[in-house]
Every structure is written in structure tokens, then in C-alpha cells.
Design an enzyme around this catalytic site. Structure first.
Site, PDB file in Angstrom:
ATOM      1  N   GLU A 105      37.968  37.963  33.508  1.00  0.00           N
ATOM      2  CA  GLU A 105      39.385  37.695  33.748  1.00  0.00           C
ATOM      3  C   GLU A 105      40.077  36.881  32.645  1.00  0.00           C
ATOM      4  O   GLU A 105      40.456  35.721  32.858  1.00  0.00           O
ATOM      5  CB  GLU A 105      39.566  36.977  35.093  1.00  0.00           C
ATOM      6  CG  GLU A 105      39.148  37.821  36.275  1.00  0.00           C
ATOM      7  CD  GLU A 105      39.508  37.179  37.614  1.00  0.00           C
ATOM      8  OE1 GLU A 105      39.829  35.973  37.643  1.00  0.00           O
ATOM      9  OE2 GLU A 105      39.473  37.869  38.634  1.00  0.00           O
TER      10      GLU A 105
ATOM     11  N   GLU B 132      34.302  42.097  41.545  1.00  0.00           N
ATOM     12  CA  GLU B 132      34.509  41.071  42.579  1.00  0.00           C
ATOM     13  C   GLU B 132      35.472  41.605  43.621  1.00  0.00           C
ATOM     14  O   GLU B 132      36.468  42.245  43.278  1.00  0.00           O
ATOM     15  CB  GLU B 132      35.182  39.803  42.015  1.00  0.00           C
ATOM     16  CG  GLU B 132      34.342  38.942  41.144  1.00  0.00           C
ATOM     17  CD  GLU B 132      35.123  37.736  40.600  1.00  0.00           C
ATOM     18  OE1 GLU B 132      36.112  37.294  41.223  1.00  0.00           O
ATOM     19  OE2 GLU B 132      34.717  37.256  39.532  1.00  0.00           O
TER      20      GLU B 132
HETATM   21  C1  FCB Z   1      38.362  35.193  40.645  1.00  0.00           C
HETATM   22  C2  FCB Z   1      37.310  34.466  39.823  1.00  0.00           C
HETATM   23  C3  FCB Z   1      36.134  33.980  40.643  1.00  0.00           C
HETATM   24  C4  FCB Z   1      36.575  33.421  41.980  1.00  0.00           C
HETATM   25  C5  FCB Z   1      37.474  34.397  42.696  1.00  0.00           C
HETATM   26  C6  FCB Z   1      37.917  33.936  44.065  1.00  0.00           C
HETATM   27  O1  FCB Z   1      39.593  35.143  39.996  1.00  0.00           O
HETATM   28  O2  FCB Z   1      36.814  35.321  38.833  1.00  0.00           O
HETATM   29  O3  FCB Z   1      35.422  33.046  39.887  1.00  0.00           O
HETATM   30  O4  FCB Z   1      37.137  32.197  41.819  1.00  0.00           O
HETATM   31  O5  FCB Z   1      38.613  34.654  41.912  1.00  0.00           O
END
Ligand code: FCB
Length: 465
Positions: free
Chosen positions: A163, A354
């Protein structure tokens, strides 16, 4: 829900959020340690100094992963743990820790997916200008080389950056994440450009130095545009909105992915940023634009969009939407439209690196009944399956997160794990969602085996005939 038989089911974490022991065993500190020392930056003055103490409890945590049946585990390497000054002197104990972790995973048949950078930038390099320094791409390439030399005999799956929208946008523009800077747009874009160069050089190092076949991508943050209806005009409006940029900020879907995959910055942004654009030296874009094996993306939520006559699209506020403990709207269709629109633009198979939710979980009689999370996962995965059924190639899904952990500026109060962590005792409790995920993975594996057997039976029948 139908997923291909080699679809990968995993869970994700990151070093600073779970490891703790930041200053021990020869490691150096990171910009997150620095931010933690500044009053008022992190909720309740918390830091990642102890976190889930995974540095000491990793064997126990790998056993939990095996109990859940994870096929893959995405974790990150702490750059300052293995290079205390960010470059130069190596901390062998740090490297050995990751080597032991990889061995422990492989012993349980869990594939390691390594993120090289998940935000714990070495403090020592921050003092040398951090991502603003053009040398940062070389620093990252050298660090990559060290990790690849040590682990690529056993690791094939790599994620360069997690990110950039956050560590550049929230870290250098909004000042809410480390290093806590509120810079002008031109400095933010320069830092972003160097991070992109670091990605490109890192991919080159992995490809050149790996001892096994490598499988490489990056993880993008996202804001998914969801059309309010199936009308072609609304779908087109969502497509336009998804890759458009309305303000001078780098938190958008195209700024980092376009140069990585298409080889140029999005034109609309270049126009918008105008004189703030960084100097792009000959060879920079070629270096950033490396062949990737998949499009890695983190998807939590989306916004609704509809077509308008005036300027093509507009946001639609849906007030009735439920929200998670982070206040993020629950929008399962984000896992349909995200994979679909990203695949359409970048033509790469999708990996959800994620997805998940924070919930107000508590232990009651030894159990954590997180019904909300199960419902969330069920609905989101149903939409992912729908995208796949519609022809989007997708390779895997990493649930965020394995453990409750240090949620950056929010500290420990937001619980994202499918495993509950009692931070006083470091005891872990599998939440109901972990059992649900375990069943889903087991069912997927047994159905895939059955399909394979049926296919073999059919082949044998044909041969007999
Ligand atoms: C993302 C991050 C991760 C975590 C999630 C909830 O942006 O990559 O580390 O904090 O959000």
C-alpha cells in the site's frame, strides 16, 4: 461458492503489527518506533514494542495456522531488524529469525508469501532523507538482495511494497501514519516516485537472484467503485470513477498501479499535479514497469457511484449501510467490482492480499462469538466467487488478519484477527470465525480432491473404453 482447486486460502499479518521486540537481538528501530515516541500520534499512547510478541511466540502461532488449515501465510520482513541502519551492517539474528519462521511454515505445509516492505522503514534511513532521497531505491534493492539470498531457496512468493497509497499518502501527506509528515504535494510525489523505483529495482533483483521460480507482485490499497445499478451507464460511471483522481492526493487506484503495470503515470493525474510532478529521469519508468505475476490488492470497502448527465459520475451516500468497528461501510460487492475492474484495466490475475473487518470482540466463557465477522466473510467471499464465475482469473485470498494486532494509529483497540490476542497474557483464543474459515478451507480441499478423483475416474473409463 466455487473456487479453482489450486486457489490459495491464506491469512496475513505484518512485522511491526505483531512481532514486538523491536529493539532486541540487534535490530534497529523504524519510523513507527519514532512515531510512537511522539505524544498524541497513536491512540492511548500505544506502540508496537511488544505487540503480539510473535518474535518469541512464532512457533505457537504457526501451530495455530496449521490448526486452521491455512495453505499460505503472508507476513512481512522488518527491514531494520535485519539491517539496523537500513543499509550496510547485517544483523544475523534478525535474518535467522525469518529463516526459522520459513522452516516452521514449510514443516506444516504452509506456503510463505513474503512482503518486503509493510511500512516499518528504517529510522536511520529516514534521517538520510527517507523516500525523498533518490538512493532509497538502491537501499531497498540491496535489502531485497539480502532477503532473497537468504530465503529464496525456500520462498517463491514475493510482495514488494504494501500500500504505497498509505505509507506515502498517510505517512508523508496527511501525517497520520509514520513518519508523520505533512509535506507539500511535490515532495509527496517525489517520495512516491522513489518508492515506485524501489519496487522496480526490487523486482529486478528478485528475478535475477532467486534460487526458485519467483512469483512477484505488490499490494495496492483500494477504494472500490460500486455501480448503484446494473444499468450499463452506472457500470461505466463506476469504471470511470474507479480510476479517476479528483484531488491532489496519492490515495487513489491508479497513481501507483499504472506506472507499475502500464508503464506511465495516469494522464489525468499528470495534468492535475502539473508543476508538482517529480523529475522523471530517463529509464525511471522502464525500471518501474516490470512484469508482474499477479495484481495484489487489499479490499475492505467501496463507495457507490451512479451516472450523471453533467460530468459522467457521482458518489451516492448510502446511509443505511452497516459499518465495522473501524467505521468502514460493509459493502460485499467491493469484492466483485474490485477484482473485475482491476482485471479489466491491468490484465493480471487477482490476489486479494488483504480483506477482513475490525469487530468489538470479547472473550465469554473461553469463546469469541464473532458472528458479524463470519457474516462479513461469507458475503464478501460470495461476491469474489461471483467475479470468478464471471471470468475474472483469481489466484487466492488472504484474510486480514490472522491475529488481533497493533492497528497503526488506532493502537490495539481495533481487533481484526480471527485469533483473539489477550495482550496482558499473550494468550491466543481461536474466534468462531477461525473455525468457520477452517471449515471453508477443509471443504474446498475435499471437494477439489473429489473433483480430481472424478476426473481421473473419467479418464480411466475413457482409456478402458
Ligand atoms: C491495511 C494495512 C494493514 C491493516 C489493514 C486493516 O491498510 O495494510 O496493515 O492495518 O489495513
Amino acid at each position: 461458492m466455487k473456487f479453482a482447486k489450486d486457489f490459495i486460502w491464506g491469512a496475513a499479518t505484518s512485522s511491526y503489527q505483531i512481532e514486538g521486540a523491536a529493539y532486541r537481538d540487534g535490530g534497529g528501530s523504524s519510523v513507527w518506533d519514532m512515531l510512537g515516541r511522539q505524544a498524541g500520534k497513536i491512540a492511548n499512547g500505544e506502540t508496537g514494542e511488544v505487540a503480539c510478541d510473535h518474535y518469541h511466540l512464532y512457533k505457537n502461532d504457526v501451530a495455530l495456522m496449521a490448526e486452521i488449515g491455512l495453505q499460505a501465510y503472508r507476513f512481512s520482513i522488518s527491514w531494520p531488524r535485519i539491517l539496523p541502519d537500513g543499509a550496510g551492517k547485517v544483523n544475523q539474528q534478525g535474518l535467522d529469525f525469518y529463516s526459522r519462521l520459513v522452516d516452521a511454515l514449510l514443516e506444516k505445509n504452509i506456503k510463505p508469501w513474503i512482503t518486503l516492505f509493510h511500512w516499518d522503514f528504517p529510522y536511520a534511513l529516514y534521517c538520510r532523507g527517507g523516500w525523498l532521497n533518490r538512493d532509497s531505491a538502491d537501499w531497498f534493492a540491496d535489502y531485497t538482495q539480502l532477503v532473497v539470498d537468504k530465503l529464496s531457496d525456500r520462498v517463491s512468493h514475493w510482495i514488494t511494497l504494501n500500500e504505497p497509497q498509505c505509507f506515502i499518502g498517510l505517512g508523508h501527506q496527511d501525517g497520520v501514519h509514520a513518519p508523520g509528515m505533512k509535506m507539500g504535494v511535490s515532495e509527496v510525489l517525489l517520495a512516491g516516485h522513489n518508492a515506485l523505483r524501489a519496487h522496480g529495482q526490487s523486482v529486478q533483483v528478485i528475478r535475477a537472484q532467486t534460487k526458485t521460480r519467483s512469483f512477484v507482485g505488490a499490494s495496492q490499497a483500494s477504494i472500490i467503485s460500486i455501480p448503484v445499478s446494473d444499468h450499463p451507464n452506472d457500470i461505466e460511471a463506476a469504471r470511470q470513477h474507479m480510476f479517476s483522481v479528483q484531488e491532489k492526493h496519492v490515495f487513489n487506484n491508479a497513481w501507483f498501479s499504472d506506472p507499475m503495470i502500464l508503464g506511465h503515470y495516469p494522464e489525468q493525474c499528470v495534468e492535475l499535479f502539473a508543476a508538482d510532478m517529480p523529475t522523471i529521469y530517463p529509464g525511471d519508468l522502464e525500471c518501474i514497469n516490470q512484469d508482474l505475476d499477479y495484481f495484489g490488492v487489499n479490499i475492505y470497502s467501496g463507495v457507490h457511484v451512479r451516472a450523471t448527465e453533467a460530468n459522467g459520475f457521482e458518489n451516492v451516500e448510502k446511509e443505511e449501510l452497516p459499518v465495522t468497528a473501524m467505521g468502514w461501510p460493509v459493502t460485499p460487492e467491493a469484492l466483485y467490482w474490485g477484482p473485475k475492474l482491476f482485471h479489466e484495466r491491468y490484465h493480471l490475475p487477482i490476489v486479494i492480499t488483504e480483506s477482513g473487518m475490525a469487530n468489538d470482540d470479547r472473550v465469554d466463557n473461553g469463546k469469541v462469538q464473532d458472528r458479524e465477522r463470519i457474516e462479513f466473510l461469507y458475503k464478501y467471499l460470495g461476491e469474489y466467487a461471483r467475479a470468478i464465475a464471471d471470468g475474472v482469473p483469481a489466484l487466492g485470498y488472504f484474510l486480514w488478519s490472522l491475529l488481533d494486532n497493533f492497528e497503526w494509529a488506532e493502537g490495539y483497540r481495533k481487533r481484526f484477527g480471527i485469533v483473539y490476542v489477550d495482550y496482558e497474557t499473550q494468550q491466543r483464543v481461536l474466534k468462531d470465525s477461525a473455525s468457520w474459515y477452517k471449515n471453508l478451507i477443509a471443504k474446498h480441499i475435499s471437494e477439489s480432491l473429489q473433483d480430481a478423483e472424478t476426473a481421473t475416474d473419467k479418464n480411466q473409463t475413457i482409456e478402458c473404453i
